[in-house]
Structures are given as C-alpha cells and as structure tokens.
Design an enzyme around this catalytic site. Structure first.
Site, PDB file in Angstrom:
ATOM      1  N   ASP A   1       1.895  -0.167  -4.840  1.00 29.09           N
ATOM      2  CA  ASP A   1       0.706  -0.048  -5.685  1.00 29.09           C
ATOM      3  C   ASP A   1       0.547   1.323  -6.336  1.00 29.09           C
ATOM      4  OD1 ASP A   1      -0.084   1.280  -3.365  1.00 29.09           O
ATOM      5  OD2 ASP A   1      -1.980   0.217  -3.143  1.00 29.09           O
ATOM      6  N   HIS A   2       0.766   2.369  -5.556  1.00 26.05           N
ATOM      7  CA  HIS A   2       0.611   3.720  -6.110  1.00 26.05           C
ATOM      8  C   HIS A   2       1.393   4.680  -5.231  1.00 26.05           C
ATOM      9  CE1 HIS A   2      -2.278   4.290  -2.857  1.00 26.05           C
ATOM     10  NE2 HIS A   2      -2.962   3.253  -3.298  1.00 26.05           N
TER      11      HIS A   2
ATOM     12  N   HIS B   1      -1.459   2.964   4.757  1.00 24.00           N
ATOM     13  CA  HIS B   1      -2.491   3.694   4.007  1.00 24.00           C
ATOM     14  C   HIS B   1      -2.564   5.142   4.486  1.00 24.00           C
ATOM     15  CE1 HIS B   1      -6.350   4.856   2.286  1.00 24.00           C
ATOM     16  NE2 HIS B   1      -6.260   3.788   1.516  1.00 24.00           N
TER      17      HIS B   1
ATOM     18  N   GLU C   1       0.813  -1.212   0.000  1.00 19.83           N
ATOM     19  CA  GLU C   1       0.000   0.000   0.000  1.00 19.83           C
ATOM     20  C   GLU C   1       0.857   1.278   0.000  1.00 19.83           C
ATOM     21  OE1 GLU C   1      -3.244   0.629  -0.325  1.00 19.83           O
ATOM     22  OE2 GLU C   1      -2.908   2.753   0.046  1.00 19.83           O
TER      23      GLU C   1
ATOM     24  N   THR D   1      -5.653   1.649  -5.628  1.00 22.17           N
ATOM     25  CA  THR D   1      -5.216   0.283  -5.315  1.00 22.17           C
ATOM     26  C   THR D   1      -5.810  -0.738  -6.291  1.00 22.17           C
ATOM     27  OG1 THR D   1      -4.922   0.827  -2.998  1.00 22.17           O
ATOM     28  CG2 THR D   1      -5.227  -1.486  -3.493  1.00 22.17           C
TER      29      THR D   1
HETATM   30  C1  GP9 Z   1      -8.747  -0.880   0.813  1.00 20.08           C
HETATM   31  C2  GP9 Z   1      -7.411  -0.628   0.248  1.00 20.08           C
HETATM   32  C3  GP9 Z   1      -7.156   0.809  -0.030  1.00 20.08           C
HETATM   33  O1  GP9 Z   1      -9.251  -2.154   0.685  1.00 20.08           O
HETATM   34  O2  GP9 Z   1      -6.970  -1.515  -0.677  1.00 20.08           O
HETATM   35  O3  GP9 Z   1      -7.373   1.249  -1.299  1.00 20.08           O
HETATM   36  P1  GP9 Z   1      -6.916   2.729  -1.753  1.00 20.08           P
HETATM   37  O4  GP9 Z   1      -7.749   3.697  -0.954  1.00 20.08           O
HETATM   38  O5  GP9 Z   1      -5.443   2.878  -1.450  1.00 20.08           O
HETATM   39  O6  GP9 Z   1      -7.181   2.750  -3.204  1.00 20.08           O
END
Ligand code: GP9
Length: 410
Positions: A253-254, A195, A40, A82
């Site tokens: 992921d980002h 996150h 994340e 994500t």
């Molecule tokens: C929630 C998580 C977050 O299930 O994968 O997603 P994001 O807000 O980073 O796109």
C-alpha cells in the site's frame, strides 16, 4: 469552471480509447473471482532477497514463480496513506495534496472496481480486522459498490500479531466467509500485521537478524510473518477449490516509513545512491496470479497503483462505457507514466524528483539508462503531463464530477 469540466470530459474520452487496446490477456480471466490483497507498509526491496542466508519472503517468492510480477511498480499514496492506496487501486484516481479522499469525500460516488463489478453481477466484499470507522471506510465502501464489509467485530478472536488480529487468522477467516459467497466475487482484503512501528510479538520473530536491530529488524520480522500468512492462504485457496477460479492480486500500500538507506540498499543488493534510495523507497511489489499460471514472469514495465483497476477489467474482458478511471491497462500499454502526488514522476525512461519548494527547475531529473542526473528539461514533458493528470483528478474529486457526468449520460 465550465472549461475545467470540458477538459476533464475530453481527457476521459481519449483515455477510454487507450483502455480498449487489445492484448493476448484481454478477457483471459473472464468470469473469474477477484481476490485482491493490499499489504500494509509492504515495500519491494526485500522481495526475492535473503538476509543472513534466509529468504525474507519465501512464500511470496514461490508464488512469484507462477505469477506476473511487476518489479518496477510504485505506490502513489500521499497523506491518506492506507486509504489513499485503497482509493488509487479501487477508484483509479489520484489522492489529494492534503488529507484522505476517504475521509473528506467518502460521501461521494466514484466509478471504481466494486461499483462496476457489482453491476456486472459480482458479489463484492471488503475485509479488514480493525475498526470499521477507521479512515471512514464504512461510509466510502457503502457509497462505492461494496455489498459487504467485514471489520474487527466480524472476526473471531485469534492470534494477535502486531496491533490486532494477525494476518494468519485474518486471511483464514476471510476465506471462511468467501466460501459462502455467490460466485463470481470480488474480495478485497487489507492486511495489518506489518504496521509501523513493527513491534511484532517475540514468538513470531523467526528470522536470525544478526547485524540488524531496532525498527528495521522488527520490520523484516513483521513482513516475514505476513509472508507466512500468504503462503497459508494460497494453500487454503487451493484446498477449497478457489485457486483456479480466481485471479489473485497482491500489492503493497505505501512505503514503510523508515529511512534506513544503507540497510535497505544492502538487502536489495544495490548501490546506496540517491536514485536507488528514492526508487526502492517508493517501489512496492505487484503480483498477479492468473488461473493456470498464465502470463507468469517478471515484468519490467513501470506501473503504479492507479493502473490496477483498469488492468483487472482488461483481464476480465470488461469494457464499461464512459469509465471514469485514470489508470492504464498495463498488460497492453507500451509506455506508462507513474505520477506521485507531490510532483515527482517516472515513465521508465526518466525519474523526476520534485524539490520541496515545488519549482520545476529545482527538481532533479535522472536518466534511467545511465542512472545519472540529466538536464532537468528532459523531464519537462512528463512533468507537464503529470500536472495535467493531477489537476483533472482533483477537479473530478472536489467537483463531484463522476456523479455530474454520469447524470448527463443517462
Ligand atoms: C488501519 C490501517 C492502517 O485500519 O489500515 O492505516 P495506516 O495507518 O497505515 O494508514
């Protein structure tokens, strides 16, 4: 239109040939498990770096020494964040200009990792300690070859770090489940502790971050926690005898969504220039650990999330016919194009930054050798190719073309 479909089909036919290219890594991990971890908001600028004399990610840095580490690797996610990253890496197509493919087209079938691996006899499973409905995952997974999906309710209560179950118990409990699978398996784990807004509980703040504060400091604390979770996970995989039977793949992921350019470039140890900021902001790490530490080293090649799935097939020696994946196998391919959704791209020689209005000539073209701006026309060929790829991907998704094309082949 008919013409668009023909164009897409021709493109895949040509592309398939490039995927078949040989390399010493062809089939090196044949029959091994695949353990893939999507991290994340995990940028690359703090990897192998220190803050106030402390390593930010000591466990990942140690793992990198035994792995293939791609330092010029980019995330290509857009609005679907994500879920876009999952889509890019698992299905090897580009995200859309608006919304998330998982949400908008979760009912469709693609030609991705889990689909092909399950056909090849793999057990396939996704793990994420959050609501199964978030990003429409449970629908998308069901339609795309994931035999099992372990969500929030499938995990036992444990240490909370960030918004939910911390990555430490998350990885450990995921391994408990993996141990029961028939091998080979494909396990896809999506971490969550790091996150936004990175407000990790104070007992997990281990770094001395004097001189840093607020969200940036919290971010470093969070990724440090996730790094610890990764260190423990690697130890556990070794203890369980899974390490040498598996390929471990990890990537961010980002981006982390915090525009603190001065802090970011300082940690990375580079000059605070617009080009460096742009690159660091979009770069995430890619780490591939092969059994017996094969191929270990630092790789300069430019690559993106879209390239992960075709690369895995190459390592496994799998050559599915009529594969509808748009990425490249990066271990054998010489040059590579990384396309971002809103018109920017890089191929390792130039980096084109699209302008807000989307007009090509209003963008900036950097020559990566001199790191200076150059005539925008130097980026024209790459720009046109990028547009073509995005258009084909859009047609594939919005026209449900994987299903149509595969139907015709039967
Ligand atoms: C929630 C998580 C977050 O299930 O994968 O997603 P994001 O807000 O980073 O796109």
């Amino acid at each position: 239109s008919k013409e668009d479909k023909k164009k897409a089909q021709d493109w895949f036919k040509e592309h398939q040939k490039t995927l078949a290219a040989n390399s010493p890594y062809d089939g090196i991990a044949k029959g091994k498990n695949i353990i893939m971890i999507q991290l994340e908001a995990f940028n690359n600028f703090f990897i192998n770096q220190k803050v106030n004399g402390q390593e930010i990610t000591p466990n990942i840095n140690k793992l990198i020494k035994d792995s293939m580490y791609y330092k010029n690797f980019y995330h290509e996610a857009a609005q679907g964040r994500t879920s876009d990253a999952e889509f890019l890496t698992n299905e090897s197509m580009y995200p859309l200009t608006s919304g998330s493919v998982y949400v908008r087209y979760g009912n469709q079938k693609f030609d991705g990792l889990a689909t092909n691996l399950s056909k090849a006899g793999y057990t396939t499973a996704a793990f994420h300690a959050y609501e199964k409905s978030f990003w429409n995952r449970y629908v998308m997974y069901q339609n795309n070859g994931m035999q099992h999906f372990f969500g929030k309710d499938d995990f036992k209560p444990g240490e909370i770090a960030g918004w939910a179950l911390g990555d430490r118990p998350f990885f450990q409990q995921a391994i408990d489940k993996m141990k029961t699978f028939d091998q080979p398996f494909y396990s896809f784990m999506i971490s969550l502790t790091s996150h936004h807004p990175y407000e990790i509980q104070s007992q997990y703040k281990e770094l001395n971050l004097e001189g840093y504060s607020g969200i940036f400091a919290n971010y470093l604390q969070s990724v440090h926690y996730t790094d610890k979770a990764i260190g423990e996970m690697v130890e556990r995989l070794k203890k369980e005898g899974l390490w040498d039977k598996s390929v471990l793949i990890m990537y961010g992921d980002h981006d982390y969504g915090v525009k603190e350019d001065a802090n970011m470039t300082k940690i990375a140890g580079v000059e605070n220039t617009p080009l460096n900021v742009e690159r660091l902001y979009n770069q995430v790490p890619l780490i591939i650990h092969l059994p017996n530490d094969a191929g270990k080293g630092i790789y300069e090649k430019t690559a993106g999330q879209l390239d992960i799935a075709p690369t895995i097939f190459h390592l496994l020696g799998m050559k599915p016919n009529n594969l509808y994946m748009m990425g490249s196998n990066i271990v054998s391919k010489e040059d590579n194009l990384v396309v971002f959704r809103y018109g920017s791209f890089t191929n390792g020689k130039v980096y084109y930054k699209a302008s807000q209005d989307g007009v090509f000539s209003n963008g900036i073209c950097y020559d990566l050798k001199t790191e200076q701006e150059t005539d925008v026309q130097q980026c024209k060929a790459g720009y046109d190719e990028s547009r073509e790829r995005l258009t084909i991907s859009d047609h594939m998704i919005m026209g449900n073309l994987v299903t149509e094309f595969e139907g015709k082949q039967k």
